[in-house]
Design a protein around this motif. Sequence first.
Motif, PDB file in Angstrom:
ATOM      1  N   ALA A 108      79.205 -33.420  18.262  1.00  0.00           N
ATOM      2  CA  ALA A 108      79.928 -32.614  17.270  1.00  0.00           C
ATOM      3  C   ALA A 108      79.251 -32.271  15.761  1.00  0.00           C
ATOM      4  O   ALA A 108      78.313 -32.543  15.810  1.00  0.00           O
ATOM      5  CB  ALA A 108      81.297 -33.620  17.093  1.00  0.00           C
ATOM      6  N   ALA A 109      80.183 -31.774  15.112  1.00  0.00           N
ATOM      7  CA  ALA A 109      79.504 -31.418  13.926  1.00  0.00           C
ATOM      8  C   ALA A 109      80.728 -31.072  12.621  1.00  0.00           C
ATOM      9  O   ALA A 109      81.787 -30.799  13.098  1.00  0.00           O
ATOM     10  CB  ALA A 109      78.620 -30.282  13.882  1.00  0.00           C
ATOM     11  N   THR A 110      80.435 -31.397  11.570  1.00  0.00           N
ATOM     12  CA  THR A 110      81.139 -31.101  10.366  1.00  0.00           C
ATOM     13  C   THR A 110      80.550 -29.820   9.529  1.00  0.00           C
ATOM     14  O   THR A 110      79.296 -29.494  10.065  1.00  0.00           O
ATOM     15  CB  THR A 110      81.492 -32.206   9.468  1.00  0.00           C
ATOM     16  OG1 THR A 110      80.317 -32.505   8.746  1.00  0.00           O
ATOM     17  CG2 THR A 110      82.205 -33.266  10.270  1.00  0.00           C
ATOM     18  N   LYS A 111      81.096 -29.417   8.300  1.00  0.00           N
ATOM     19  CA  LYS A 111      80.282 -28.675   7.630  1.00  0.00           C
ATOM     20  C   LYS A 111      78.842 -29.035   7.164  1.00  0.00           C
ATOM     21  O   LYS A 111      78.227 -28.034   6.571  1.00  0.00           O
ATOM     22  CB  LYS A 111      81.233 -27.892   6.540  1.00  0.00           C
ATOM     23  CG  LYS A 111      81.763 -28.918   5.486  1.00  0.00           C
ATOM     24  CD  LYS A 111      82.753 -28.389   4.640  1.00  0.00           C
ATOM     25  CE  LYS A 111      83.237 -29.305   3.534  1.00  0.00           C
ATOM     26  NZ  LYS A 111      81.777 -29.673   2.623  1.00  0.00           N
ATOM     27  N   ASP A 112      78.888 -30.331   7.020  1.00  0.00           N
ATOM     28  CA  ASP A 112      77.710 -31.067   6.356  1.00  0.00           C
ATOM     29  C   ASP A 112      76.632 -31.534   7.305  1.00  0.00           C
ATOM     30  O   ASP A 112      75.714 -31.501   6.762  1.00  0.00           O
ATOM     31  CB  ASP A 112      78.009 -31.979   5.519  1.00  0.00           C
ATOM     32  CG  ASP A 112      78.969 -31.557   4.208  1.00  0.00           C
ATOM     33  OD1 ASP A 112      78.629 -30.548   3.600  1.00  0.00           O
ATOM     34  OD2 ASP A 112      80.012 -32.190   4.050  1.00  0.00           O
ATOM     35  N   ALA A 113      76.870 -31.731   8.456  1.00  0.00           N
ATOM     36  CA  ALA A 113      76.084 -32.522   9.331  1.00  0.00           C
ATOM     37  C   ALA A 113      76.420 -32.402  10.846  1.00  0.00           C
ATOM     38  O   ALA A 113      77.423 -32.052  10.995  1.00  0.00           O
ATOM     39  CB  ALA A 113      75.658 -33.623   8.997  1.00  0.00           C
ATOM     40  N   VAL A 177      80.481 -37.420   5.412  1.00  0.00           N
ATOM     41  CA  VAL A 177      81.385 -36.892   6.604  1.00  0.00           C
ATOM     42  C   VAL A 177      82.607 -36.430   6.084  1.00  0.00           C
ATOM     43  O   VAL A 177      83.816 -36.485   6.393  1.00  0.00           O
ATOM     44  CB  VAL A 177      81.784 -38.379   7.345  1.00  0.00           C
ATOM     45  CG1 VAL A 177      82.308 -38.266   8.416  1.00  0.00           C
ATOM     46  CG2 VAL A 177      80.515 -39.295   7.414  1.00  0.00           C
ATOM     47  N   ALA A 178      82.363 -35.533   5.028  1.00  0.00           N
ATOM     48  CA  ALA A 178      83.474 -34.721   4.469  1.00  0.00           C
ATOM     49  C   ALA A 178      84.053 -33.936   5.665  1.00  0.00           C
ATOM     50  O   ALA A 178      82.936 -33.336   6.109  1.00  0.00           O
ATOM     51  CB  ALA A 178      82.991 -33.985   3.252  1.00  0.00           C
ATOM     52  N   GLY A 179      85.327 -33.406   5.521  1.00  0.00           N
ATOM     53  CA  GLY A 179      85.774 -32.711   6.602  1.00  0.00           C
ATOM     54  C   GLY A 179      85.838 -33.156   7.989  1.00  0.00           C
ATOM     55  O   GLY A 179      85.157 -32.457   8.983  1.00  0.00           O
ATOM     56  N   ARG A 222      87.641 -26.831   7.877  1.00  0.00           N
ATOM     57  CA  ARG A 222      86.890 -26.294   6.795  1.00  0.00           C
ATOM     58  C   ARG A 222      85.442 -26.222   7.293  1.00  0.00           C
ATOM     59  O   ARG A 222      84.907 -27.302   7.792  1.00  0.00           O
ATOM     60  CB  ARG A 222      86.879 -27.070   5.594  1.00  0.00           C
ATOM     61  CG  ARG A 222      88.310 -27.269   4.931  1.00  0.00           C
ATOM     62  CD  ARG A 222      88.406 -27.894   3.763  1.00  0.00           C
ATOM     63  NE  ARG A 222      88.157 -29.374   3.854  1.00  0.00           N
ATOM     64  CZ  ARG A 222      87.508 -30.179   3.042  1.00  0.00           C
ATOM     65  NH1 ARG A 222      87.059 -29.810   1.783  1.00  0.00           N
ATOM     66  NH2 ARG A 222      87.035 -31.583   3.340  1.00  0.00           N
ATOM     67  N   GLY A 223      85.032 -25.196   6.965  1.00  0.00           N
ATOM     68  CA  GLY A 223      83.128 -24.967   7.183  1.00  0.00           C
ATOM     69  C   GLY A 223      82.962 -25.029   8.592  1.00  0.00           C
ATOM     70  O   GLY A 223      81.966 -25.352   8.864  1.00  0.00           O
TER      71      GLY A 223
END
Length: 294
Positions: A108-113, A177-179, A222-223
């Motif tokens: 998986a992924a978020t906008k930061d990592a 772990v934003a978003g 987001r992102g």
Amino acid sequence: MSTEPTTGHTEFIVAGQDTGSSFNLWDIYPAPTDPTRRAIMLEEAGIDAFDAFGELFTTYAATAQEAVHEVLRERRERAGLDHYALSGGREWGPALTSELYGGAGVAAATKDAAFGVAASALPGVPSFHVRGLPDRCAASTRDRVRAGVINSGRHWPMACVRVEVTPLEPAGKDVSVAGASALDLALACSVLVAAGQIPCGCWSDVALIGELGLDGAVRTPRGLVEAVQGAAAQGARVILVPADAVDDVDIAGVRVIGVASLHEAVELLSDERHPLRPTVADAHHPGRGLPARD
């Protein structure tokens, strides 16, 4: 009970109740490697187990499944019985061919990592824990994932469910772990894989990015573009994203597919066509279609 460490093994904490002829498994989880945290956890868990007329065990093993079998072996010897059963939901017999703890690996992924999501569904007191997310969003994440699974027509496992979110970034790099809502779809699918409700071999080279609604709908986090780029950089060949945003993402060499719901994602990746073959729609999105593997 405590066994000596073996190279490559993890220390597990096992909580349960000895009924005389069987062991009622309540919970199992890796012990913290930090001595102070380990001591605190053992003290707190020991008090909880004692109050519930149970016991706490620590043992080193390669997997949680092996740790439980080690506890059963020791209990069997102490009771002098040839057969000492495991209770608390189901037996772990010869039919179990895959490791439960950590066996459900999803990218998986978020906008930061980019992240790896590993889940377990073990016999014991029904519960749902998520490690690796900020405390401020862990509760809402659990609510969305559990409601999304149930409202998608899937059975939420009556088991001790644990999910661990681990960054795939280089060691030592500070990862936010934003978003975190972008991890919802991966968390839900990892739980279903660990519970044996969907095949465990259909997630290789696949990344899942999407927020879950309480009704199981997949929403755009987001992102999203940055998250897809991060997943692709970690080697994902197929990336599932919210259907409403699929036209906004186009990564060369990666097949990006839109799904409107958790149910659709599970059905798509559980189908015999997996790994997904190029479709007619891919002709309108150059670079998204990838040849099927043998």
